[in-house]
Write an enzyme that holds these catalytic residues in place. Structure first.
Site, PDB file in Angstrom:
ATOM      1  N   GLU A 177       0.825  -1.221   0.000  1.00 13.98           N
ATOM      2  CA  GLU A 177       0.000   0.000   0.000  1.00 13.98           C
ATOM      3  C   GLU A 177       0.852   1.260   0.000  1.00 13.98           C
ATOM      4  O   GLU A 177       1.254   1.741   1.054  1.00 13.98           O
ATOM      5  CB  GLU A 177      -0.949   0.008   1.214  1.00 13.98           C
ATOM      6  CG  GLU A 177      -1.829   1.253   1.233  1.00 13.98           C
ATOM      7  CD  GLU A 177      -2.809   1.305   2.401  1.00 13.98           C
ATOM      8  OE1 GLU A 177      -2.730   0.456   3.301  1.00 13.98           O
ATOM      9  OE2 GLU A 177      -3.645   2.219   2.410  1.00 13.98           O
ATOM     10  N   LYS A 219      -2.540  -2.058  -3.034  1.00 14.91           N
ATOM     11  CA  LYS A 219      -3.606  -1.204  -2.500  1.00 14.91           C
ATOM     12  C   LYS A 219      -3.238   0.251  -2.767  1.00 14.91           C
ATOM     13  O   LYS A 219      -2.530   0.879  -1.965  1.00 14.91           O
ATOM     14  CB  LYS A 219      -3.773  -1.465  -1.000  1.00 14.91           C
ATOM     15  CG  LYS A 219      -4.797  -0.579  -0.307  1.00 14.91           C
ATOM     16  CD  LYS A 219      -5.222  -1.182   1.018  1.00 14.91           C
ATOM     17  CE  LYS A 219      -6.089  -0.220   1.810  1.00 14.91           C
ATOM     18  NZ  LYS A 219      -6.742  -0.867   2.955  1.00 14.91           N
ATOM     19  N   GLY A 263     -10.494   8.947   2.210  1.00 13.06           N
ATOM     20  CA  GLY A 263     -11.194  10.191   2.534  1.00 13.06           C
ATOM     21  C   GLY A 263     -12.242  10.571   1.504  1.00 13.06           C
ATOM     22  O   GLY A 263     -12.906  11.608   1.627  1.00 13.06           O
TER      23      GLY A 263
HETATM   24  P1  13P Z   1      -9.491   4.077   4.030  1.00 17.87           P
HETATM   25  O1  13P Z   1     -10.325   3.289   3.045  1.00 17.87           O
HETATM   26  O2  13P Z   1     -10.291   4.694   5.124  1.00 17.87           O
HETATM   27  O3  13P Z   1      -8.529   5.001   3.355  1.00 17.87           O
HETATM   28  O4  13P Z   1      -8.607   2.998   4.812  1.00 17.87           O
HETATM   29  C1  13P Z   1      -7.998   2.020   4.106  1.00 17.87           C
HETATM   30  C2  13P Z   1      -6.735   1.696   4.770  1.00 17.87           C
HETATM   31  O5  13P Z   1      -6.554   0.596   5.212  1.00 17.87           O
HETATM   32  C3  13P Z   1      -5.693   2.730   4.854  1.00 17.87           C
HETATM   33  O6  13P Z   1      -4.484   2.143   5.207  1.00 17.87           O
END
Ligand code: 13P
Length: 336
Positions: A177, A219, A263
């Protein structure tokens, strides 16, 4: 490395109609969210809220896996069943956030490097034994004056690749991510360019570390203008830019891309995914979700002010809407 197990788990996590629930907020973040809706934060209120979500009936058709925080993977459902065991019994893979947070990057004010590599092998082995089958590590990239720096991109790409290699060695599918934040006045093209840079660096580092791409998931953020940009564009532009960026900068043998919501409003997060999956082209990877706030924000508010059942209903609704977005079958009328 058990490539067969990794590939199977990765495919299951992005199976048709299914995506991931990110319920892995750190204790600090989860406590802030509880306090914001008027609930006294504690280990028990965090457990009570989350275990109620996990007990929602029928969500397995839309949710393939749940990312947990270290505290939660050690907690129990109200009937005493360990949470990872409970999720697995419902056909939902337990996952675990294994980074230890984004810390200040030395000599680079305002930028962050995600930590957590020390002892990671041993922690992954313990989490696998507890039932976890996938993991998450989040790098944070901020756009601004002079940002992101080369140091910010290269250190985070390196850490993501080392994390991914260690997870795979221990049987956990790594969710990689690199999140480019929506904060700022930048336009969508700047988001595109920065996202392209961090994706290129991350997959180059993965190659150096020997990461098995068919046994990993990405991600990413979607390609959106900064929250304070005067030109907010439209949903169609965001969907097209996102698909273009990913097609050009993500290996095509990766099984799936699971977006963060970052967000966006609940409905924007669903609508963008729906548009991407409704395009008249076959994407090389599954396009799915790993949403936190866009799946749970309303459920949390409802839990604080209403009943356990209403909170489950709010979560089930968002899960069903995003499941439809996997095939381009969502529409705004279904939100009423
Ligand atoms: P959000 O979908 O709230 O951005 O969270 C996903 C997430 O795991 C961020 O690390």
């Amino acid at each position: 490395m058990d490539t067969e197990l990794l590939e199977r788990t990765a495919r299951e996590l992005v199976a048709p109609g299914r995506g991931i629930l990110a319920a892995d907020e750190s204790n600090g973040t989860m406590s802030n969210r509880l306090a914001a809706v008027g609930v006294e934060p504690s280990s028990e209120t965090r457990r009570a809220y989350r275990s109620n979500i996990f007990a929602t009936s029928g969500y397995q058709s839309a949710i393939s896996g749940v990312i947990l925080f270290d505290e939660t993977i050690r907690q129990k459902m109200s009937d005493g069943t360990p949470i990872p065991e409970y999720l697995a019994s419902r056909g939902v893979h337990p996952g675990i956030k294994v980074d230890t947070g984004a810390k200040e990057l030395a000599h680079h004010s305002g930028e962050k490097i995600t930590e957590g590599l020390d002892g990671l092998r041993e922690r992954c082995a313990e989490y696998f034994a507890m039932g976890a089958r996938f993991a998450k590590w989040r790098a944070v990239i901020r756009i601004g004056e002079g940002m992101p720096s080369d140091a910010n991109l290269s250190t985070n790409a390196h850490a993501l690749a080392r994390y991914a290699a260690i997870c795979q060695e221990q049987g956990l599918v790594p969710i990689i991510e690199p999140e480019v934040l929506m904060d700022g006045e930048h336009d969508a093209q700047t988001c595109y360019d920065v996202t392209a840079r961090i994706l290129d660096e991350t997959f180059a580092a993965c190659e150096v570390q020997g990461v098995h791409i068919p046994g990993a998931l990405l991600k990413p953020n979607m390609i959106l203008p900064g929250k304070s940009c005067s030109d907010q564009g439209n949903r169609e532009q965001a969907a097209q830019l996102t698909v273009d960026c990913l097609t050009n900068h993500v290996p095509h043998n990766l099984p799936g891309i699971v977006f963060l919501s970052g967000g966006q409003s609940d409905e924007d997060a669903t609508a963008h995914l729906n548009l991407m999956n409704g395009m008249d082209v076959e994407h090389p990877w599954q396009l799915s979700y790993s949403y936190g706030r866009a799946l749970l924000a309303h459920a949390l508010q409802t839990w604080a002010s209403g009943s356990n059942e209403d909170s489950q209903g709010a979560f089930a609704h968002r899960a069903a809407m995003n499941s439809l977005a996997r095939t381009g079958d969502w529409s705004a009328e279904l939100e009423v």
